[in-house]
Scaffold this motif. Structure first.
Motif, short mmCIF file in Angstrom:
data_model
loop_
_atom_site.label_atom_id
_atom_site.label_comp_id
_atom_site.label_asym_id
_atom_site.label_seq_id
_atom_site.Cartn_x
_atom_site.Cartn_y
_atom_site.Cartn_z
N THR A 19 0.83 -1.21 0.00
CA THR A 19 0.00 0.00 0.00
C THR A 19 0.86 1.25 0.00
O THR A 19 0.34 2.37 0.09
CB THR A 19 -0.95 0.02 1.22
OG1 THR A 19 -0.15 -0.01 2.40
CG2 THR A 19 -1.90 -1.16 1.21
N THR A 41 -0.57 -6.67 3.39
CA THR A 41 -0.86 -5.45 4.15
C THR A 41 -1.22 -5.84 5.57
O THR A 41 -1.74 -6.94 5.80
CB THR A 41 -2.01 -4.65 3.51
OG1 THR A 41 -2.38 -3.58 4.39
CG2 THR A 41 -3.23 -5.50 3.24
N LEU A 60 5.19 -7.58 8.38
CA LEU A 60 6.62 -7.93 8.23
C LEU A 60 7.34 -7.92 9.58
O LEU A 60 8.36 -8.59 9.74
CB LEU A 60 7.30 -6.95 7.27
CG LEU A 60 6.97 -7.11 5.80
CD1 LEU A 60 7.46 -5.90 5.01
CD2 LEU A 60 7.60 -8.40 5.23
N HIS A 123 19.16 -0.75 6.41
CA HIS A 123 19.09 -1.10 4.98
C HIS A 123 20.30 -1.96 4.58
O HIS A 123 20.18 -2.92 3.83
CB HIS A 123 19.04 0.17 4.11
CG HIS A 123 17.70 0.84 4.11
ND1 HIS A 123 17.36 1.84 4.99
CD2 HIS A 123 16.59 0.65 3.33
CE1 HIS A 123 16.12 2.23 4.75
NE2 HIS A 123 15.63 1.53 3.75
N ASN A 148 8.28 12.66 -1.29
CA ASN A 148 8.55 13.27 0.03
C ASN A 148 8.03 14.70 0.09
O ASN A 148 7.72 15.20 1.17
CB ASN A 148 10.05 13.30 0.33
CG ASN A 148 10.65 11.92 0.49
OD1 ASN A 148 9.93 10.93 0.56
ND2 ASN A 148 11.97 11.85 0.53
N1 LIG Z 1 11.27 8.32 1.04
C1 LIG Z 1 12.50 8.34 0.57
O1 LIG Z 1 13.03 9.39 0.19
C2 LIG Z 1 13.29 7.06 0.45
C3 LIG Z 1 14.58 7.11 -0.07
C4 LIG Z 1 15.28 5.92 -0.20
C5 LIG Z 1 14.72 4.72 0.18
N2 LIG Z 1 13.47 4.70 0.71
C6 LIG Z 1 12.89 3.40 1.12
O2 LIG Z 1 11.54 3.34 0.73
C7 LIG Z 1 10.74 3.09 1.88
C8 LIG Z 1 9.42 3.79 1.71
O3 LIG Z 1 8.75 3.22 0.60
P1 LIG Z 1 7.30 3.68 0.26
O4 LIG Z 1 7.28 5.18 0.20
O5 LIG Z 1 6.84 2.91 -0.90
O6 LIG Z 1 6.53 3.20 1.53
P2 LIG Z 1 5.42 3.98 2.35
O7 LIG Z 1 4.55 4.73 1.41
O8 LIG Z 1 6.06 4.62 3.51
O9 LIG Z 1 4.55 2.79 2.85
C9 LIG Z 1 5.04 1.85 3.74
C10 LIG Z 1 4.34 0.56 3.38
O10 LIG Z 1 4.96 -0.50 4.02
C11 LIG Z 1 4.00 -1.26 4.70
N3 LIG Z 1 4.60 -1.63 5.97
C12 LIG Z 1 5.27 -0.90 6.84
N4 LIG Z 1 5.64 -1.63 7.89
C13 LIG Z 1 5.20 -2.84 7.62
C14 LIG Z 1 5.24 -4.05 8.30
N5 LIG Z 1 5.82 -4.14 9.50
N6 LIG Z 1 4.67 -5.13 7.76
C15 LIG Z 1 4.05 -5.04 6.55
N7 LIG Z 1 4.00 -3.93 5.84
C16 LIG Z 1 4.54 -2.86 6.39
C17 LIG Z 1 2.76 -0.45 4.85
O11 LIG Z 1 1.66 -1.25 4.53
P3 LIG Z 1 0.37 -1.50 5.44
O12 LIG Z 1 0.19 -0.34 6.38
O13 LIG Z 1 -0.70 -1.61 4.40
O14 LIG Z 1 0.67 -2.76 6.14
C18 LIG Z 1 2.92 0.60 3.74
O15 LIG Z 1 2.25 0.21 2.60
C19 LIG Z 1 11.55 3.58 3.08
O16 LIG Z 1 11.16 2.91 4.25
C20 LIG Z 1 12.95 3.23 2.64
O17 LIG Z 1 13.19 1.88 2.92
C21 LIG Z 1 12.74 5.84 0.84
#
Ligand SMILES: NC(=O)c1ccc[n+]([C@@H]2O[C@H](COP(=O)([O-])OP(=O)(O)OC[C@H]3O[C@@H](n4cnc5c(N)ncnc54)[C@H](OP(=O)(O)O)[C@@H]3O)[C@@H](O)[C@H]2O)c1
Length: 290
Positions: A19, A41, A60, A123, A148
């Motif tokens: 999500t 999810t 997770l 990471h 962001n």
């Molecule tokens: N933002 C940046 O600038 C940036 C830069 C480099 C790397 N990243 C990486 O990208 C990630 C963010 O990606 P994104 O923006 O696609 O994610 P996001 O929009 O923050 O969403 C997080 C997702 O992960 C799921 N989630 C979180 N904890 C979980 C758990 N314990 N078990 C199962 N699902 C879980 C949530 O799903 P549900 O609530 O539906 O379970 C949600 O859909 C960061 O955490 C980092 O690792 C981000």
């Protein structure tokens, strides 16, 4: 060109973080390619996933809840959850999963100011676990997401002014759709095993310029007003950002001031078309700022 399902045809692909910004786009792209998709999810009722995806409940952070969703899966898109990726990957191997594509961060490859922090460390640890998993693996390392800037939306809606630290900090913001395009290729096609793909947008932009470009997309001026780091710190703490995250963000952004951000050609190398620009992202997300 959308990749098509090849030798993974008869099996299911499991998308974790389904999500999220990236995961939701991965789900959409896999479905468009004709794949059978299971989306994990913690809250299926709130997930609003496409009808074509099978929605599975799991957390997770509690690997035993993910195991049922791994049955019959050929390839896994792994959202990096600190501390528990090891057991998830072990279960994946035992249950016959062949391939994993991990969402990591370009910060793993940095060595400069602000690079030594707990987010980089987890990471890096998960990358090592992926490499040692016994699965065919690909690591996708995006830099800062264009998404962001959505955190500025309330200020832009209210006043057309973004108040934040380090107006001249530069980033090559990457579109989450490009991250998903690369991840989808790595999930569906051969030739990506053992790759660590550093993904960026096509140009280095200061935070001041990012705000200005959102204004251009909106058709009204938006400016970035730099505030001292202490003021930014107070505001983030008031907004309940965890204290270590506040310090990490400030230190990291301080190191980006006046430094051209790295731009890679990886999105184009992998997908065959250039990375989306920030202008394009802003135009496509203008409703978020209205
Ligand atoms: N933002 C940046 O600038 C940036 C830069 C480099 C790397 N990243 C990486 O990208 C990630 C963010 O990606 P994104 O923006 O696609 O994610 P996001 O929009 O923050 O969403 C997080 C997702 O992960 C799921 N989630 C979180 N904890 C979980 C758990 N314990 N078990 C199962 N699902 C879980 C949530 O799903 P549900 O609530 O539906 O379970 C949600 O859909 C960061 O955490 C980092 O690792 C981000």
């Amino acid at each position: 060109m959308t990749p098509t399902v090849g030798e993974l045809e008869d099996s299911v692909l499991l998308v974790t973080g389904a999500t999220g910004n990236v995961g939701r786009n991965v789900v959409g792209r896999l479905l468009a390619a004709g794949a059978a998709v299971r989306a994990l999810t913690r809250d299926p009722a709130a997930a609003r996933l496409p009808a074509g995806a099978e929605v599975a409940a799991g957390d997770l952070a509690r690997p035993e809840t993910v195991e049922p969703a791994l049955k019959g899966v050929s390839a896994l898109f792994l959202f990096p959850s600190p501390g528990t990726a090891g057991p998830v990957l072990r279960a994946a191997r035992e249950l016959g999963v062949r391939r994993v594509v991990m969402l990591s961060s370009s910060a793993v490859g940095y060595s400069g100011e602000g690079a030594d922090n707990s987010v980089v460390a987890y990471h890096r640890e998960i990358e090592h676990q992926v490499e040692d998993s016994g699965l065919e693996w690909t690591v996708v390392r995006p830099g800062a997401f264009a998404a962001n800037t959505r955190q500025w939306a309330p200020q832009i809606r209210a006043e057309g002014v973004v108040r934040g630290p380090f107006a001249e900090a530069e980033m090559s913001l990457v579109d989450d759709r490009d991250i998903a395009d690369v991840a989808t290729r790595a999930l569906l096609s051969e030739g990506h095993s053992g790759a660590k793909y550093t993904l960026t947008g096509p140009e280095s932009l200061t935070q001041a310029e990012q705000a200005r470009r959102i204004g251009e997309a909106l058709g009204r001026p938006v400016r970035y007003e730099e505030v001292p780091p202490d003021v930014a710190r107070e505001r983030m703490i008031r907004d309940r950002v965890p204290a270590d995250m506040v310090e990490m963000t400030l230190k990291f952004q301080a190191g980006l001031v006046g430094v051209r951000a790295q731009v890679t050609s990886t999105v184009e190398d992998v997908t065959g078309r250039p990375a989306r620009t920030f202008d394009q992202w802003a135009a496509d997300h203008v409703a978020d700022f209205r």
